[in-house]
Design an enzyme around this catalytic site. Structure first.
Site, short mmCIF file in Angstrom:
data_model
loop_
_atom_site.label_atom_id
_atom_site.label_comp_id
_atom_site.label_asym_id
_atom_site.label_seq_id
_atom_site.Cartn_x
_atom_site.Cartn_y
_atom_site.Cartn_z
N ARG A 103 5.85 -2.53 12.26
CA ARG A 103 6.48 -1.45 11.48
C ARG A 103 6.51 -0.14 12.28
NH1 ARG A 103 1.49 -1.75 7.20
NH2 ARG A 103 -0.05 -0.60 8.44
N SER A 131 0.79 -1.23 0.00
CA SER A 131 0.00 0.00 0.00
C SER A 131 0.82 1.28 0.00
CB SER A 131 -0.96 0.01 1.19
OG SER A 131 -2.02 -0.91 0.98
N SER A 175 -4.26 2.72 4.85
CA SER A 175 -3.68 1.88 3.79
C SER A 175 -4.73 0.95 3.21
CB SER A 175 -2.49 1.07 4.35
OG SER A 175 -1.45 1.92 4.75
#
Length: 307
Positions: A289, A97, A151
């Site tokens: 992340r 994304s 996303s």
């Protein structure tokens, strides 16, 4: 308007890719002096003295049970901090994304997206994240701003279908997107190519893309770039502002692949970053992340308003 294909990067595409061209030029006697000078300028611009390989950052990947790479460019000083340099500049992965940055730019530029408030209605199909969890933030009507923040795959799949394959390919060519190892081609459906490993991009190229976006240097109108920069802003306070986009997909080997890329502004200085992660399919990349990114940035002294 005529566009020139560029390869946005800090390392490989700008220097390594340039050596072959210079070798040919050097064979031409008339241009020997010009080519030699240009080569010297390229090498000096990316001097090893400007690059710090920080192996200590490995602990943040290990503690989250992932592999990966991270790069941070101090734009004001031209200093670059990187973990896992070879992966950063020489390994390409599906963008997932993070390609929504490009889709947003093309969508706004072509009028397929009117502005950041344009709503695309949910089609009623419940989607799952790559690890099998329900994608609650996708399964509803979304504006462009909400979709980029979440996303959202279905929102941007619809945007891609409205843009069309030929138009999208022309813009990919104009940007030089994913061209580290040759021109990127949309070989599959226009609404899946950034998810199915047919188009890949390096962390280096990703950093180059967001840097050019920040400075309005991409081949789009100012309004287009301003809108996308605006929706990428995730947090703003008295100490700093951070803007980014994320991605999560599955690599060809079945591993989970995660991205976070963008910029951080602190004390009127801007720093660009690109983070790539890889782990088992069951990895919660949404958590990993951001945990890795925030840990690294905090370790490097950010978020205190002192940088």
């Amino acid at each position: 308007m005529q566009y020139v294909t560029q390869k946005p990067s800090f390392f490989g595409s700008g220097v390594i890719g340039g050596f072959n061209s210079f070798a040919k030029i050097l064979k031409m006697r008339v241009l020997v002096r010009i080519a030699a000078l240009a080569l010297l300028m390229y090498v000096s611009a990316c001097s090893p003295n400007n690059v710090k390989v920080d192996k200590d950052l490995k602990v943040y990947f290990d503690s989250n049970h992932v592999n990966g790479t991270f790069g941070l460019l101090n734009n004001g000083l031209g200093e670059f901090t990187v973990y896992n340099l070879s992966r950063f500049k020489d390994s390409a992965f599906l963008p997932a994304s993070t390609f929504n940055i490009v889709s947003s730019l093309v969508g706004v530029e072509t009028g397929r997206i009117r502005n950041e408030s344009m709503v695309i209605k949910w089609d009623g199909v419940a989607r799952l994240l790559p690890n099998g969890d329900t994608a609650r933030d996708w399964n509803k009507d979304l504006t462009m701003q909400e979709a980029l923040s979440a996303s959202s795959v279905p929102y941007y799949q619809e945007v891609a279908r409205r843009i069309g394959k030929d138009t999208m390919q022309r813009w990919i060519d104009s940007l030089g997107y994913g061209a580290r190892f040759g021109k990127a081609h949309i070989k599959t459906a226009v609404d899946t190519f950034w998810l199915d490993n047919t188009v890949k991009v390096t962390a280096d190229e990703q950093l180059g893309l967001v840097k050019k976006l920040y400075f309005g240097q991409l081949p789009f109108q100012k309004r287009t770039q301003d809108i996308v920069k605006k929706v990428m802003l995730q947090e703003s306070n008295a100490k700093y502002k951070i803007s980014y986009n994320t991605g999560w997909g599955l690599a060809e080997n079945g591993d989970a692949m995660g991205w976070t890329l963008g910029w951080l502004e602190e004390n009127n200085h801007v720093y660009f970053f690109s983070l790539n992660l890889e782990g088992p399919k069951s990895t919660d990349m949404a958590k990993a992340r951001m945990t890795v990114l925030n840990s690294i940035l905090k370790n490097l002294g950010f978020f205190e308003g002192k940088m």
